[in-house]
Scaffold this motif. Structure first.
Motif, PDB file in Angstrom:
ATOM      1  N   GLY A 100       0.848  -1.179   0.000  1.00  0.00           N
ATOM      2  CA  GLY A 100       0.000   0.000   0.000  1.00  0.00           C
ATOM      3  C   GLY A 100       0.888   1.234   0.000  1.00  0.00           C
ATOM      4  O   GLY A 100       2.052   1.176   0.384  1.00  0.00           O
ATOM      5  N   LYS A 141      -1.644   2.507  -5.839  1.00  0.00           N
ATOM      6  CA  LYS A 141      -2.135   1.613  -4.775  1.00  0.00           C
ATOM      7  C   LYS A 141      -2.324   2.366  -3.463  1.00  0.00           C
ATOM      8  O   LYS A 141      -2.297   1.774  -2.394  1.00  0.00           O
ATOM      9  N   GLU A 162      -5.359   1.032  -1.375  1.00  0.00           N
ATOM     10  CA  GLU A 162      -5.543  -0.401  -1.164  1.00  0.00           C
ATOM     11  C   GLU A 162      -5.626  -0.782   0.320  1.00  0.00           C
ATOM     12  O   GLU A 162      -6.518  -1.521   0.731  1.00  0.00           O
ATOM     13  N   ASN A 209      -8.868   0.520   1.836  1.00  0.00           N
ATOM     14  CA  ASN A 209     -10.026  -0.230   1.339  1.00  0.00           C
ATOM     15  C   ASN A 209     -10.174  -1.570   2.047  1.00  0.00           C
ATOM     16  O   ASN A 209     -11.288  -1.960   2.416  1.00  0.00           O
ATOM     17  N   HIS A 210      -9.070  -2.284   2.226  1.00  0.00           N
ATOM     18  CA  HIS A 210      -9.134  -3.566   2.941  1.00  0.00           C
ATOM     19  C   HIS A 210      -9.602  -3.363   4.383  1.00  0.00           C
ATOM     20  O   HIS A 210     -10.438  -4.119   4.889  1.00  0.00           O
TER      21      HIS A 210
END
Length: 173
Positions: free
Chosen positions: A34, A39, A42, A45-46
């Motif tokens: 990340g 990215k 990322e 978001n997770h």
């Protein structure tokens, strides 16, 4: 001939079962980066996905910033149990100290102080993510980090055991 056909069916079923077990294991642990160009979102978001889909949330973080504090408060208000192990308030950056107070005052959120927290862990019964740094949208976007996303049940139990070791004995499950 029917004996051979029956054995053949058993073998086919066994092969299918093994294939399904392998497919469940693939993707059980995902390692990603990340903060790199393209990215940046990322990691956030997770984390957001885990928090919004969780039936129970356990977090380890040096400190938490406003955007994630609001999400956690909302989850707690909707009946989701939230436990957070974090640095003592005096160790938080000055601009985030008030967030500690807001989290502490939120019913359904348990704060456990530990002055040695250096990593970030987000745990739910179905998945967990760990990396380094605070639970901060900006920090997670701007810092190049390696994240580990775990979906495998036995590993989630191990991670929960590690989390529980950080709790006072009367809070351990």
């Amino acid at each position: 001939m029917s004996l051979l056909a029956a054995e053949n069916m058993k073998l086919k079923k066994r092969i299918e079962d093994l294939e399904n077990r392998l497919l469940r294991l693939v993707g059980a642990i995902k390692i990603f980066t990340g903060g790199l160009a393209g990215k940046e979102h990322e990691m956030n978001n997770h984390i957001a996905e885990i928090i919004t889909n969780a039936t129970e949330i356990k977090i380890v973080a040096p400190y938490i910033t406003e955007e994630f504090a609001l999400i956690l408060q909302d989850r707690a208000k909707n009946g989701i149990k939230v436990q957070i192990v974090l640095n003592d308030r005096r160790l938080w950056p000055d601009e985030y100290a008030k967030i500690y107070d807001k989290l502490k005052a939120t019913q359904g959120i348990d704060l456990i102080n530990n002055p040695n927290v250096k990593y970030l862990l987000i745990w739910s019964p179905s998945s967990a993510l760990f990396t380094s740094g605070p639970l901060s949208k900006d920090s997670l976007m701007k810092t190049i980090l390696i994240g580990t996303l775990v979906n495998e049940k036995s590993k989630l139990k191990e991670i929960l055991q590690i989390f529980n070791l950080m709790l006072p004995s009367f809070m351990r499950s």
